[in-house]
Scaffold this motif. Structure first.
Motif, PDB file in Angstrom:
ATOM      1  N   ASP A 188     -14.294  40.380 -25.202  1.00 58.00           N
ATOM      2  CA  ASP A 188     -14.683  38.673 -24.392  1.00 58.00           C
ATOM      3  C   ASP A 188     -15.032  37.727 -25.781  1.00 58.00           C
ATOM      4  OD1 ASP A 188     -15.277  36.621 -22.290  1.00 58.00           O
ATOM      5  OD2 ASP A 188     -16.959  36.702 -24.157  1.00 58.00           O
ATOM      6  N   PRO A 189     -13.907  36.779 -26.115  1.00 55.26           N
ATOM      7  CA  PRO A 189     -14.894  36.186 -27.831  1.00 55.26           C
ATOM      8  C   PRO A 189     -15.720  35.649 -27.544  1.00 55.26           C
ATOM      9  CG  PRO A 189     -13.577  34.653 -26.233  1.00 55.26           C
ATOM     10  CD  PRO A 189     -13.438  36.390 -25.066  1.00 55.26           C
ATOM     11  N   PHE A 190     -17.059  35.435 -26.117  1.00 57.38           N
ATOM     12  CA  PHE A 190     -17.808  34.844 -26.360  1.00 57.38           C
ATOM     13  C   PHE A 190     -19.153  35.599 -26.939  1.00 57.38           C
ATOM     14  CE2 PHE A 190     -16.508  31.822 -23.658  1.00 57.38           C
ATOM     15  CZ  PHE A 190     -16.584  30.576 -24.150  1.00 57.38           C
ATOM     16  N   ALA A 191     -18.376  36.782 -26.086  1.00 60.29           N
ATOM     17  CA  ALA A 191     -19.792  37.922 -26.776  1.00 60.29           C
ATOM     18  C   ALA A 191     -19.404  38.641 -27.829  1.00 60.29           C
ATOM     19  CB  ALA A 191     -19.058  39.440 -25.301  1.00 60.29           C
ATOM     20  N   ALA A 192     -18.560  37.761 -28.620  1.00 56.07           N
ATOM     21  CA  ALA A 192     -17.965  38.722 -29.937  1.00 56.07           C
ATOM     22  C   ALA A 192     -18.887  37.386 -31.073  1.00 56.07           C
ATOM     23  CB  ALA A 192     -16.221  38.247 -29.902  1.00 56.07           C
ATOM     24  N   VAL A 193     -18.999  36.486 -30.533  1.00 52.58           N
ATOM     25  CA  VAL A 193     -19.476  35.540 -31.486  1.00 52.58           C
ATOM     26  C   VAL A 193     -20.890  36.092 -31.269  1.00 52.58           C
ATOM     27  CG1 VAL A 193     -20.985  33.422 -31.795  1.00 52.58           C
ATOM     28  CG2 VAL A 193     -18.266  33.637 -30.974  1.00 52.58           C
ATOM     29  N   ALA A 194     -21.186  36.445 -30.128  1.00 57.85           N
ATOM     30  CA  ALA A 194     -22.878  36.226 -30.003  1.00 57.85           C
ATOM     31  C   ALA A 194     -22.963  37.708 -30.765  1.00 57.85           C
ATOM     32  CB  ALA A 194     -23.300  37.024 -28.271  1.00 57.85           C
ATOM     33  N   TYR A 195     -22.281  39.094 -30.509  1.00 58.46           N
ATOM     34  CA  TYR A 195     -22.239  39.842 -31.680  1.00 58.46           C
ATOM     35  C   TYR A 195     -22.821  39.612 -32.671  1.00 58.46           C
ATOM     36  CZ  TYR A 195     -22.062  44.010 -28.770  1.00 58.46           C
ATOM     37  OH  TYR A 195     -22.658  45.348 -28.150  1.00 58.46           O
TER      38      TYR A 195
END
Length: 338
Positions: free
Chosen positions: A59-66
């Protein structure tokens, strides 16, 4: 925080800590916001069913959060390494503390490698590229090794600080220092008994058995050695000759200074034993000795221990043998009296 307040001055540490906590709070808020946009993303599931272990697109939002959370973690890895290495430089002579700090630094470097992989992996997912391996496959071994080294390093650091400050260890160091100063102090006392608050034991064995008031006796011996040093009369030219011989043998720095000082002491002991009236050098103590005295008790103690060990130097033996010649030369040269 532990490393920060151990290395920096309190005011500086508080200023840095406030800044880091603000950054951490802002990043945490951002990560929580990103998580709230898609809390059911498989990226957050660390079980075999989740993206972390099973692989696949993210997920793109999860990738940024990571990337945000791991980026901050990696920055802290670098900060802890830097603070730890600064602490190592300050802890010269404290071997166990340095070992603990360096072990933790290895763990931080391992954690930084994991962070770099995690950020790189999620950048690839963010752009739609799915690596051929799972994130878990690469990071779990690194995480285990880095975690072990970090915990060992932190435990060793805390233990070394406790040991160093325990009363038993403080006494043991003081007692060892007192005994190391005994041979030189005993010789100085034999010439100038008036310098001693308490006469030293008549033998090294008796001194070994004398274990009470070790710290006070070590400090007394340092003071009394300086006082005796000021009373010694060093024949003019002794220091220059000893330094010349030291340079010829390739000595330099503190080692040379200690050998030169011990050679001057031996010449002074011989002059005092013979009772010869000589003219001496203007300086009763060399520049290195004066600088040492300005750096505190620990530096003075190390200095006198080095001077004591220098007694086995062939340069010292040669100066001792040539003392009569130096005495005759100092008398004929008309050098200034100390």
């Amino acid at each position: 925080m532990f490393y920060l307040f151990s290395v920096e001055r309190r005011a500086t540490a508080i200023r840095i800590a406030r800044r880091e906590w603000l950054i951490y709070a802002a990043l945490t808020a951002a990560v929580i916001t990103l998580f709230a946009m898609n809390p059911s993303a498989s990226d957050y599931d660390i079980t075999p069913a989740g993206r972390y272990q099973a692989g696949g697109p993210g997920d793109p939002f999860a990738a940024v959060a990571y990337m945000l959370s791991m980026g901050f973690s990696g920055t802290m890895n670098v900060v802890v390494c830097r603070l730890g290495w600064r602490w190592v430089k300050r802890s010269k002579g404290t071997r166990w503390l340095a070992m603990g700090l360096n072990t933790n630094a290895l763990g931080q470097i391992g954690a930084l490698l994991m962070v770099l992989h995690s950020v790189g992996y999620n950048i690839a997912l963010l752009f739609g590229v799915v690596p051929a391996w799972t994130q878990n496959l690469a990071e779990t071994p690194i995480k285990g090794i880095a975690g072990l080294l970090t915990m060992l390093g932190l435990s060793a650091t805390a233990l070394s600080l406790w040991i160093r400050n325990s009363r038993l260890v403080v006494w043991a160091h003081a007692n060892q220092a007192r005994r190391r100063l005994y041979p030189l102090h005993r010789r100085m006392y034999a010439i100038f008994p008036v310098i001693a608050v308490d006469p030293p034991p008549s033998s090294a064995w008796k001194d070994f058995l004398h274990v009470r008031r070790a710290k006070r006796q070590a400090l007394d011996r340092i003071v009394e050695l300086w006082e005796g040093r000021q009373r010694l009369r060093i024949p003019h030219g002794t220091r220059a000759l000893a330094r010349e011989l030291g340079h010829a043998q390739g000595l330099s720095g503190p080692v040379l200074d200690a050998v030169v000082e011990r050679a001057c002491l031996e010449a002074g002991f011989e002059v005092a034993r013979l009772g010869t009236d000589v003219r001496v050098e203007l300086a009763t103590a060399d520049e290195a000795s004066r600088l040492v005295r300005e750096k505190g008790i620990a530096a003075e103690l190390r200095w006198w221990e080095e001077v004591g060990r220098a007694g086995t130097s062939p340069i010292v033996a040669e100066i001792r043998a040539r003392t009569p010649e130096l005495v005759r030369a100092s008398i004929s040269s008309g050098a200034a009296t100390s």
